[in-house]
Write a protein that holds these residues in place. Structure first.
Motif, mmCIF file in Angstrom:
data_model
loop_
_atom_site.group_PDB
_atom_site.id
_atom_site.type_symbol
_atom_site.label_atom_id
_atom_site.label_comp_id
_atom_site.label_asym_id
_atom_site.label_seq_id
_atom_site.Cartn_x
_atom_site.Cartn_y
_atom_site.Cartn_z
ATOM 1 N N ASN A 145 0.836 -1.217 0.000
ATOM 2 C CA ASN A 145 0.000 0.000 0.000
ATOM 3 C C ASN A 145 0.862 1.255 0.000
ATOM 4 O OD1 ASN A 145 -2.771 -0.727 -0.141
ATOM 5 N ND2 ASN A 145 -2.681 -1.499 1.954
ATOM 6 N N ALA A 146 1.958 1.240 0.757
ATOM 7 C CA ALA A 146 2.863 2.399 0.811
ATOM 8 C C ALA A 146 3.521 2.636 -0.545
ATOM 9 C CB ALA A 146 3.906 2.206 1.901
ATOM 10 N N VAL A 147 3.836 1.560 -1.263
ATOM 11 C CA VAL A 147 4.374 1.690 -2.623
ATOM 12 C C VAL A 147 3.301 2.295 -3.531
ATOM 13 C CG1 VAL A 147 5.089 0.381 -4.673
ATOM 14 C CG2 VAL A 147 6.116 -0.128 -2.440
ATOM 15 N N ARG A 148 2.096 1.738 -3.457
ATOM 16 C CA ARG A 148 0.981 2.204 -4.305
ATOM 17 C C ARG A 148 0.684 3.686 -4.058
ATOM 18 N NH1 ARG A 148 -4.512 -1.111 -3.970
ATOM 19 N NH2 ARG A 148 -3.572 -2.414 -5.569
ATOM 20 N N ASN A 149 0.774 4.123 -2.790
ATOM 21 C CA ASN A 149 0.462 5.515 -2.420
ATOM 22 C C ASN A 149 1.634 6.468 -2.647
ATOM 23 O OD1 ASN A 149 -1.979 4.499 -1.580
ATOM 24 N ND2 ASN A 149 -1.393 4.367 0.568
ATOM 25 N N GLY A 150 2.762 5.932 -3.120
ATOM 26 C CA GLY A 150 3.917 6.787 -3.377
ATOM 27 C C GLY A 150 4.764 7.096 -2.154
ATOM 28 N N GLU A 151 4.453 6.472 -1.011
ATOM 29 C CA GLU A 151 5.236 6.725 0.212
ATOM 30 C C GLU A 151 6.604 6.049 0.145
ATOM 31 O OE1 GLU A 151 2.686 5.580 3.590
ATOM 32 O OE2 GLU A 151 1.013 6.111 2.261
ATOM 33 N N ILE A 152 6.674 4.908 -0.526
ATOM 34 C CA ILE A 152 7.950 4.207 -0.735
ATOM 35 C C ILE A 152 8.353 4.444 -2.195
ATOM 36 C CG2 ILE A 152 9.083 1.944 -0.882
ATOM 37 C CD1 ILE A 152 7.385 1.017 1.459
ATOM 38 N N PRO A 153 9.527 5.083 -2.411
ATOM 39 C CA PRO A 153 9.926 5.457 -3.771
ATOM 40 C C PRO A 153 10.562 4.299 -4.549
ATOM 41 C CG PRO A 153 11.568 6.216 -2.219
ATOM 42 C CD PRO A 153 10.494 5.548 -1.401
ATOM 43 N N ALA A 154 9.830 3.222 -4.674
ATOM 44 C CA ALA A 154 10.314 2.031 -5.381
ATOM 45 C C ALA A 154 9.114 1.130 -5.586
ATOM 46 C CB ALA A 154 11.385 1.321 -4.553
ATOM 47 N N LYS A 155 9.332 0.000 -6.274
ATOM 48 C CA LYS A 155 8.244 -0.967 -6.352
ATOM 49 C C LYS A 155 8.734 -2.314 -5.846
ATOM 50 C CE LYS A 155 8.359 -2.512 -11.206
ATOM 51 N NZ LYS A 155 8.081 -3.901 -11.242
#
Length: 195
Positions: A19-29
């Motif tokens: 979810n953090a990746v999807r929301n842009g909070e984590i700058p990676a996938k």
């Protein structure tokens, strides 16, 4: 930066990271989810997020070294840079540690060095301590002994049941882990730029 998440069970921390990746909070996938249990619910979570997943079990191999070698090959094939443990219930062996120095991160549901091992929440609850918490740390060859990256305290109220404490710990994990992973990825990105 290519990330793999290793998990063994339900996968609520994996979902918090996804979810953090999807929301842009984590700058990676997240490029890969690996589970050492082919019936683990985390595999369904990966499917929901359309994250590629692989699964094989220790019992399929002659010994732990052969299992680790297969896992290392899988990570290398996917060109993984960072390994995140999210409820991965195996001790990471030397092959992986050497291949990913200071690039394997774990979350533990207690304030390390107190209450290491499989039952951190239960052990803290049964010890009757006033507070426990969550630790994010680098993985080394011990059990929950690697260098601490971040910790957050959780107060144990006198009316808390074990179930309530588990909910409080998981709520903290789901906030702390993505934030710490995001920070580490940004730092590693700067290191890569400086190389």
């Amino acid at each position: 930066m290519k990330i793999a998440v290793l998990a063994s069970g339900n996968g609520s921390n994996f979902e918090a990271l996804a979810n953090a990746v999807r929301n842009g909070e984590i700058p990676a996938k997240i490029d890969l989810l690996f589970s050492d249990h082919q019936d683990a619910y985390v595999l369904k979570r990966a499917e929901k997020f359309q994250i590629p997943s692989e699964s094989f079990e220790l019992k399929e191999f002659e010994n732990k070294a052969a299992y680790e070698y297969a896992l290392l090959n899988l990570l290398k094939k996917n060109q993984i840079d960072l390994v995140i443990l999210a409820g991965y219930m195996r001790i990471v062996g030397e092959k992986l540690l050497q291949a990913f120095p200071k690039r394997i991160i774990n979350i533990h549901p207690a304030l390390l060095p107190s209450f290491p091992g499989l039952h951190g929440i239960k052990d803290a609850f049964e010890a009757g301590v006033a507070e426990t918490g969550v630790t994010v740390h680098y993985v080394d060859s011990g059990v929950d002994t690697g260098p601490v990256i971040a910790q957050e305290k959780v107060i144990i109220d006198k009316n808390d049941t074990l179930e309530i404490l588990e909910e409080k710990i998981h709520a903290v994990e789901h906030g702390l882990y993505p934030a710490v992973i995001a920070k580490i990825i940004k730092e590693l990105g700067h290191e890569t730029c400086a190389d």
